[in-house]
Design an enzyme around this catalytic site. Sequence first.
Site, PDB file in Angstrom:
ATOM      1  N   ASP A 184       0.863  -1.188   0.000  1.00  2.36           N
ATOM      2  CA  ASP A 184       0.000   0.000   0.000  1.00  2.36           C
ATOM      3  C   ASP A 184       0.898   1.237   0.000  1.00  2.36           C
ATOM      4  O   ASP A 184       1.860   1.317   0.751  1.00  2.36           O
ATOM      5  CB  ASP A 184      -0.918  -0.013   1.233  1.00  2.36           C
ATOM      6  CG  ASP A 184      -2.044   0.994   1.116  1.00  2.36           C
ATOM      7  OD1 ASP A 184      -3.211   0.566   1.131  1.00  2.36           O
ATOM      8  OD2 ASP A 184      -1.763   2.218   1.022  1.00  2.36           O
ATOM      9  N   ILE A 185       0.571   2.200  -0.855  1.00  5.49           N
ATOM     10  CA  ILE A 185       1.420   3.375  -1.038  1.00  5.49           C
ATOM     11  C   ILE A 185       1.275   4.360   0.130  1.00  5.49           C
ATOM     12  O   ILE A 185       2.127   5.226   0.329  1.00  5.49           O
ATOM     13  CB  ILE A 185       1.082   4.068  -2.395  1.00  5.49           C
ATOM     14  CG1 ILE A 185       2.272   4.860  -2.900  1.00  5.49           C
ATOM     15  CG2 ILE A 185      -0.153   4.914  -2.324  1.00  5.49           C
ATOM     16  CD1 ILE A 185       3.440   4.032  -3.316  1.00  5.49           C
ATOM     17  N   HIS A 244     -10.198  -5.574  -2.788  1.00  9.39           N
ATOM     18  CA  HIS A 244      -8.870  -5.770  -2.206  1.00  9.39           C
ATOM     19  C   HIS A 244      -8.961  -6.091  -0.731  1.00  9.39           C
ATOM     20  O   HIS A 244      -9.886  -5.665  -0.039  1.00  9.39           O
ATOM     21  CB  HIS A 244      -7.970  -4.549  -2.440  1.00  9.39           C
ATOM     22  CG  HIS A 244      -8.553  -3.246  -2.009  1.00  9.39           C
ATOM     23  ND1 HIS A 244      -9.476  -2.560  -2.770  1.00  9.39           N
ATOM     24  CD2 HIS A 244      -8.348  -2.483  -0.913  1.00  9.39           C
ATOM     25  CE1 HIS A 244      -9.810  -1.434  -2.150  1.00  9.39           C
ATOM     26  NE2 HIS A 244      -9.143  -1.375  -1.013  1.00  9.39           N
ATOM     27  N   HIS A 292      -6.736  -5.715   2.755  1.00 14.62           N
ATOM     28  CA  HIS A 292      -5.576  -5.084   3.401  1.00 14.62           C
ATOM     29  C   HIS A 292      -4.960  -6.094   4.369  1.00 14.62           C
ATOM     30  O   HIS A 292      -5.667  -6.652   5.215  1.00 14.62           O
ATOM     31  CB  HIS A 292      -6.011  -3.878   4.243  1.00 14.62           C
ATOM     32  CG  HIS A 292      -6.589  -2.728   3.485  1.00 14.62           C
ATOM     33  ND1 HIS A 292      -5.865  -1.604   3.170  1.00 14.62           N
ATOM     34  CD2 HIS A 292      -7.839  -2.506   3.000  1.00 14.62           C
ATOM     35  CE1 HIS A 292      -6.639  -0.730   2.527  1.00 14.62           C
ATOM     36  NE2 HIS A 292      -7.843  -1.257   2.419  1.00 14.62           N
TER      37      HIS A 292
HETATM   38  P1  AMP Z   1      -9.888   1.488   0.374  1.00 13.03           P
HETATM   39  O1  AMP Z   1     -10.493   1.443  -1.011  1.00 13.03           O
HETATM   40  O2  AMP Z   1     -10.627   2.450   1.273  1.00 13.03           O
HETATM   41  O3  AMP Z   1      -9.748   0.129   0.980  1.00 13.03           O
HETATM   42  O4  AMP Z   1      -8.429   2.111   0.257  1.00 13.03           O
HETATM   43  C1  AMP Z   1      -7.623   1.908  -0.880  1.00 13.03           C
HETATM   44  C2  AMP Z   1      -6.199   1.715  -0.470  1.00 13.03           C
HETATM   45  O5  AMP Z   1      -5.420   1.667  -1.661  1.00 13.03           O
HETATM   46  C3  AMP Z   1      -5.607   2.821   0.414  1.00 13.03           C
HETATM   47  O6  AMP Z   1      -5.015   2.236   1.563  1.00 13.03           O
HETATM   48  C4  AMP Z   1      -4.572   3.496  -0.499  1.00 13.03           C
HETATM   49  O7  AMP Z   1      -3.441   3.963   0.212  1.00 13.03           O
HETATM   50  C5  AMP Z   1      -4.225   2.373  -1.454  1.00 13.03           C
HETATM   51  N1  AMP Z   1      -3.761   2.836  -2.757  1.00 13.03           N
HETATM   52  C6  AMP Z   1      -4.370   3.721  -3.577  1.00 13.03           C
HETATM   53  N2  AMP Z   1      -3.654   3.896  -4.707  1.00 13.03           N
HETATM   54  C7  AMP Z   1      -2.569   3.105  -4.591  1.00 13.03           C
HETATM   55  C8  AMP Z   1      -1.429   2.849  -5.428  1.00 13.03           C
HETATM   56  N3  AMP Z   1      -1.277   3.450  -6.614  1.00 13.03           N
HETATM   57  N4  AMP Z   1      -0.496   1.960  -4.983  1.00 13.03           N
HETATM   58  C9  AMP Z   1      -0.637   1.355  -3.785  1.00 13.03           C
HETATM   59  N5  AMP Z   1      -1.689   1.552  -2.957  1.00 13.03           N
HETATM   60  C10 AMP Z   1      -2.628   2.430  -3.344  1.00 13.03           C
END
Ligand code: AMP
Length: 130
Positions: free
Chosen positions: A29-30, A93, A95
């Site tokens: 996660d970024i 996804h 986490h």
């Molecule tokens: P959520 O949809 O609320 O579960 O959150 C989406 C997750 O994706 C968040 O923790 C972001 O930090 C992560 N995220 C979004 N864009 C990217 C990316 N380009 N690379 C890695 N992680 C990402």
Amino acid sequence: MATIFSRIVKGEIPCYKIAENDKFFAFLDINPVAKGHTLVIPKHETDYLFALDDMELAEMTVFAKKVALAIEKAIPCKRIGVAVIGLEVPHAHIHLIPITQEGDMDFKKEHVHMSEEEFLEVQRSIVERF
Ligand code: AMP
């Protein structure tokens, strides 16, 4: 339009890749809640985790388990916490977050700031143990 995660899978957007197979993909996660925070996604684009069919969800869980065990070996922690939110990116996804206490799963707390070198080191360390 393809989701940002589909573009990551295709290699159009860079990521710190942890693992993949023909159906699933894992990357850091970024904006991590903790060092080693990893996302596991299906390559097949589906908005909602629980919209996946039973077999795909089961296989994704098994893939996530393998990733979680590698994270657990690489990052000092008590366990790997699991969260499903999906409010930001409309691509299913899971986490995976290394935790030592309940508060480590708090997405509202200040996230960890990691340099490029730290991301690369965490990536290397998890990949090595996968
Ligand atoms: P959520 O949809 O609320 O579960 O959150 C989406 C997750 O994706 C968040 O923790 C972001 O930090 C992560 N995220 C979004 N864009 C990217 C990316 N380009 N690379 C890695 N992680 C990402």
